[in-house]
Each structure stands twice: as C-alpha cells, then as structure tokens.
Design a protein around this motif. Structure first.
Motif, PDB file in Angstrom:
ATOM      1  N   ARG A 108      44.967  57.878  -3.281  1.00 22.70           N
ATOM      2  CA  ARG A 108      44.249  57.126  -2.394  1.00 22.70           C
ATOM      3  C   ARG A 108      45.258  55.911  -2.046  1.00 22.70           C
ATOM      4  N   SER A 109      45.803  55.423  -3.036  1.00 20.99           N
ATOM      5  CA  SER A 109      46.845  54.246  -2.521  1.00 20.99           C
ATOM      6  C   SER A 109      47.943  54.737  -1.640  1.00 20.99           C
ATOM      7  N   LYS A 110      48.380  56.063  -1.636  1.00 20.45           N
ATOM      8  CA  LYS A 110      49.277  56.443  -0.561  1.00 20.45           C
ATOM      9  C   LYS A 110      48.759  56.496   0.499  1.00 20.45           C
ATOM     10  N   LYS A 111      47.406  56.897   0.537  1.00 19.11           N
ATOM     11  CA  LYS A 111      46.851  57.396   1.822  1.00 19.11           C
ATOM     12  C   LYS A 111      46.556  55.994   2.478  1.00 19.11           C
ATOM     13  N   LYS A 112      46.305  54.945   1.734  1.00 20.69           N
ATOM     14  CA  LYS A 112      45.873  53.729   2.265  1.00 20.69           C
ATOM     15  C   LYS A 112      47.267  53.181   2.948  1.00 20.69           C
ATOM     16  N   SER A 113      48.024  53.276   2.208  1.00 25.77           N
ATOM     17  CA  SER A 113      49.573  52.813   2.735  1.00 25.77           C
ATOM     18  C   SER A 113      49.924  53.526   3.870  1.00 25.77           C
ATOM     19  N   ARG A 114      49.902  54.710   4.161  1.00 21.20           N
ATOM     20  CA  ARG A 114      50.206  55.425   5.368  1.00 21.20           C
ATOM     21  C   ARG A 114      49.259  54.827   6.446  1.00 21.20           C
ATOM     22  N   LYS A 115      47.978  54.923   6.425  1.00 19.76           N
ATOM     23  CA  LYS A 115      47.109  54.150   7.203  1.00 19.76           C
ATOM     24  C   LYS A 115      47.437  52.813   7.666  1.00 19.76           C
ATOM     25  N   HIS A 116      47.904  52.165   6.591  1.00 19.64           N
ATOM     26  CA  HIS A 116      48.501  50.611   6.881  1.00 19.64           C
ATOM     27  C   HIS A 116      49.447  50.655   7.842  1.00 19.64           C
ATOM     28  N   GLN A 117      50.634  51.677   7.281  1.00 19.55           N
ATOM     29  CA  GLN A 117      51.799  51.814   8.137  1.00 19.55           C
ATOM     30  C   GLN A 117      51.656  52.257   9.533  1.00 19.55           C
ATOM     31  N   ARG A 118      50.730  53.242   9.796  1.00 21.56           N
ATOM     32  CA  ARG A 118      50.323  53.494  11.153  1.00 21.56           C
ATOM     33  C   ARG A 118      49.680  52.425  11.825  1.00 21.56           C
ATOM     34  N   PHE A 119      49.032  51.771  11.158  1.00 23.25           N
ATOM     35  CA  PHE A 119      48.531  50.234  11.931  1.00 23.25           C
ATOM     36  C   PHE A 119      49.466  49.353  12.257  1.00 23.25           C
ATOM     37  N   MET A 120      50.649  49.354  11.445  1.00 28.97           N
ATOM     38  CA  MET A 120      51.473  48.298  11.698  1.00 28.97           C
ATOM     39  C   MET A 120      52.424  48.978  12.844  1.00 28.97           C
ATOM     40  N   GLU A 121      52.463  50.060  12.824  1.00 29.93           N
ATOM     41  CA  GLU A 121      53.289  50.554  14.006  1.00 29.93           C
ATOM     42  C   GLU A 121      52.704  50.490  15.327  1.00 29.93           C
ATOM     43  N   ARG A 122      51.370  50.582  15.183  1.00 31.16           N
ATOM     44  CA  ARG A 122      50.675  50.161  16.581  1.00 31.16           C
ATOM     45  C   ARG A 122      50.408  48.757  17.151  1.00 31.16           C
ATOM     46  N   ARG A 123      50.437  47.906  15.915  1.00 27.07           N
ATOM     47  CA  ARG A 123      50.301  46.450  16.197  1.00 27.07           C
ATOM     48  C   ARG A 123      51.819  46.184  16.719  1.00 27.07           C
ATOM     49  N   ALA A 124      53.066  46.680  16.503  1.00 29.84           N
ATOM     50  CA  ALA A 124      54.157  46.421  17.098  1.00 29.84           C
ATOM     51  C   ALA A 124      54.328  46.876  18.339  1.00 29.84           C
ATOM     52  N   VAL A 125      53.662  47.803  18.695  1.00 34.20           N
ATOM     53  CA  VAL A 125      53.816  48.511  19.982  1.00 34.20           C
ATOM     54  C   VAL A 125      53.086  47.254  21.122  1.00 34.20           C
ATOM     55  N   LEU A 126      51.704  46.979  20.528  1.00 29.66           N
ATOM     56  CA  LEU A 126      51.163  45.900  21.260  1.00 29.66           C
ATOM     57  C   LEU A 126      51.604  44.597  21.289  1.00 29.66           C
ATOM     58  N   GLU A 127      52.445  44.172  20.266  1.00 30.27           N
ATOM     59  CA  GLU A 127      53.463  42.917  20.454  1.00 30.27           C
ATOM     60  C   GLU A 127      54.462  43.131  21.491  1.00 30.27           C
ATOM     61  N   GLN A 128      55.114  44.353  21.589  1.00 26.39           N
ATOM     62  CA  GLN A 128      56.245  44.487  22.458  1.00 26.39           C
ATOM     63  C   GLN A 128      55.588  44.347  23.877  1.00 26.39           C
ATOM     64  N   LYS A 129      54.491  45.052  24.224  1.00 22.47           N
ATOM     65  CA  LYS A 129      53.810  44.788  25.515  1.00 22.47           C
ATOM     66  C   LYS A 129      53.018  43.435  25.656  1.00 22.47           C
ATOM     67  N   GLY A 130      53.266  42.561  24.774  1.00 23.56           N
ATOM     68  CA  GLY A 130      52.834  41.145  25.173  1.00 23.56           C
ATOM     69  C   GLY A 130      51.224  40.911  24.993  1.00 23.56           C
ATOM     70  N   LEU A 131      50.598  42.228  24.234  1.00 26.63           N
ATOM     71  CA  LEU A 131      48.949  42.051  24.073  1.00 26.63           C
ATOM     72  C   LEU A 131      48.907  41.508  22.810  1.00 26.63           C
ATOM     73  N   LEU A 132      49.616  41.039  21.829  1.00 29.68           N
ATOM     74  CA  LEU A 132      49.260  40.790  20.511  1.00 29.68           C
ATOM     75  C   LEU A 132      50.131  39.646  20.041  1.00 29.68           C
ATOM     76  N   SER A 133      49.927  38.616  19.547  1.00 25.47           N
ATOM     77  CA  SER A 133      51.035  37.482  19.234  1.00 25.47           C
ATOM     78  C   SER A 133      51.754  38.041  18.025  1.00 25.47           C
ATOM     79  N   PRO A 134      53.050  37.831  17.931  1.00 29.13           N
ATOM     80  CA  PRO A 134      54.026  38.096  17.122  1.00 29.13           C
ATOM     81  C   PRO A 134      53.427  37.548  15.665  1.00 29.13           C
TER      82      PRO A 134
END
Length: 311
Positions: A4-30
């Motif tokens: 369950r911890s690994k699954k949560k970790s992968r989900k968190h990793q995907r979330f962080m990747e999406r947030r990085a994309v939004l930050e690059q587009k200027g839609l999210l504060s760094p």
C-alpha cells in the motif's frame, strides 16, 4: 502495508510530475501555492480525469446546454427544441423562452409585393420586398423595378403605384441584396413559395417556415388542417389584429411582421413536431462506443490490390 505504501508512493510521484508540468506552464506557483483559482480547477480536473493506476478516465456525459453554437444548423435547432421539451426538470417558462436562446438572429420573415407584366399583365414580377428580424424590426424594405414593362400595377392588392417606380432599384441588384440576407437563415413567410418565385430563388425546405402550411397554427385557430387560410384570417383569429384593410393595398412590412408574430406564437410546438419528423441521425464512428475500429484491420477491409502486393 508495504504494498500500500509503494502504491501511495507511485501515486504521489505521478502527482508531483503533474505539478511540475503545471509549474512549467505558469499555472502553479513553484512554492506549491496555487497562483489562481483557474490553476486549482485545472489541477483538480486533470487529477479527476486520471485514475489511481494512471489510466485516463472518460469524461462524464454532459447535459444539453440551453444555447447552441452560432454554426448550428436548422436541423440541430429543431432537435434542440425537442430535447428541451423532453427534459423532465424543464419548467414551462424555460421551454417557452427557449427560442430566445436559440439565436434569434438566424430568423427572418419576408413578404413581397408583385405587379403584372407580360401579355395582359398576367406575369407576376417583384416590385417591393420587405424583410424583418425575429423581433419585427425592418432589415430590408425597397421598391424594385421589374425586368419587363409594367402592364398592371395591381395597386388594390400590391399598394404599388407608378410613383414608387421612380426610385426603385433594378431587379438584379435587389435580388443580390436580398439573397445575401436570406443566406443561412430560417425564413418565415405566408405562402412563401410565391415570394421565392418572384425572387427567382429556391430556399432549402428545412430552413423554411410557411405559416400558410402550418397544422399547428390552423389547429390553434380552430380551422381544418387541410383548409387554405389567409394571413389576414390567421392574424384576426390568433393575434386579434386587423391587417390588409383599406383600399391602398397591402403593406409588405406589416405582412412580414405578422408572419413572424404567428411563427413565434407556436414556435416551440412547431419546432418540436418538425424535430420528430426528421429522419434519425446515423451514429458517428468517433463518438459511438459500439464502433470498434480494430475490425478494420481484418483482411476483408483491405483493398485487393494492396493485399496482392503484400504477398
């Protein structure tokens, strides 16, 4: 727990990747703070459309909007009326005012006055044309000089006199101006085929609303559906107004406005019945979930010459 911890970790990793994309587009504060409500809604929408395993989840079905695209066809307008009427949660007031949402600028009403030309004045030619908007405002009203010499002015009915022809424009010029107005419009009129004949023009049937042929209007007036009814009688029965009175002839502006009033009186019911009479639409291969594009990889769907060359 470890899985369950690994699954949560992968989900968190995907979330962080999406947030990085939004930050690059200027839609999210760094710093992790959302720059605006739009960015927050964009992030939520993106997250909502992605499942726990990273797969894309199809969007939920959207409800029918009360408005239509400016490029919507009359076919779509008629079907839209039908959908509005079939929705159980639609109040009668909403249905009654739905026509106002359906682009009133796409509706015009027309009426023409003709004079007699040719042998014994038996040939009818255009001498005046009036076009009004959905609200009855005059869009076009000009006297037109026929192509042949006038033999009978028919003043008693047309209201046209010799005086009107002094400032009249040539038929070809008027025809070009009028057809430009009618293009892509839903055209309302009474015995409108006479008007189109005078204009030497054919308007698509699905974009034509003839008040002389409307069963809805005849039923509402208490007249037989097959009866031939005049604009004057319909106006008297349904609008409680008198038109075409006096000896100075008809007013094409008044007649066009009356035809539009009659149409608006029964618009929703008219369009509903029209929508029901339309043939069913073929399913779209793009949006139809039953359509399986993989079947076209079978040999039977390939051209024979390609099959021969591949052997």
């Amino acid at each position: 727990p470890q899985g369950r911890s690994k699954k949560k970790s992968r989900k968190h990793q995907r979330f962080m990747e999406r947030r990085a994309v939004l930050e690059q587009k200027g839609l999210l504060s760094p710093h992790g703070r959302l720059g605006s409500q739009t960015a927050e809604s964009g992030l939520e929408a993106h997250t909502a459309l992605t499942g726990a395993n990273g797969d894309e989840v199809p969007e939920p079905k959207r409800t029918v909007s009360a408005s239509l695209s400016p490029s919507a066809s009359p076919d779509s307008i008629a079907r839209h009326h039908s959908v509005l009427l079939s929705q159980g949660n639609s109040s009668s007031k909403k249905v009654r005012t739905s026509s106002l949402v359906l682009r009133p600028g796409k509706y015009v009403a027309i009426d023409c006055e003709m004079v007699g030309t040719g042998p014994q004045g038996r040939l009818s030619e255009l001498a005046r044309c009036s076009v009004v908007s959905y609200d009855g405002d005059v869009i076009y009203d000009k006297y037109v000089r026929p192509e042949l010499p006038i033999v009978d002015y028919r003043t008693r009915w047309s209201g046209i006199t010799k005086q009107h022809m002094k400032n009249a424009i040539p038929f070809t010029a008027a025809q070009a101006e009028i057809l430009k107005i009618l293009k892509d419009k839903i055209v309302v009129g009474h015995a409108i085929h006479h008007d189109f004949q005078a204009l030497k023009y054919f308007h698509p049937k699905e974009r034509t609303r003839d008040t002389s042929q409307s069963p809805v209007l005849k039923k509402r007036a208490g007249l037989p559906v097959r009866a031939s009814v005049s604009l004057k009688n319909l106006a008297r029965h349904l609008l409680h107004k008198k038109i075409q009175v006096g000896c100075k002839g008809h007013s094409s502006v008044e007649d066009a406005q009356t035809a539009m009033e009659l149409y608006r009186l029964v618009e929703v019911q008219w369009e509903k019945e029209l929508a029901q009479s339309l043939p069913p639409r073929p399913p779209s291969p793009v949006t139809d979930p039953a359509a399986d594009s993989s079947q076209y990889l079978d040999d039977q769907y390939w051209p024979t010459e390609l099959m021969a060359s591949s052997l």
